[in-house]
Design a protein around this motif. Structure first.
Motif: not given
Length: 69
Positions: A48-60
């Motif tokens: 959810q956070l990745s989507i709303i912040l438009d940032h790929d935390f999983f990749k990081e």
């Protein structure tokens, strides 16, 4: 990587407020502050956070986990 700290950093880079994030994930703002303190997080919330912040935390997280020494 401390995921809560990283979420807060990205949120600030994107100029998003705690109130805005709380509204997007349908929770109280105190819960967002609790997220900042977490060293780990469930994948559904991170998605959810990745989507709303438009940032790929999983990749990081993946890069941080498998970085070469």
């Amino acid at each position: 990587m401390h995921i809560g700290t990283r979420i807060k950093e990205i949120m600030e880079q994107k100029h998003r407020s705690v109130v805005w994030v709380a509204r997007q994930i349908d929770c109280e703002r105190t819960n967002v502050y609790n997220i900042f303190a977490r060293q780990d997080i469930n994948t559904s919330l991170l998605r959810q956070l990745s989507i709303i912040l438009d940032h790929d935390f999983f990749k990081e997280l993946s890069k941080d986990t498998f970085k070469k020494n």
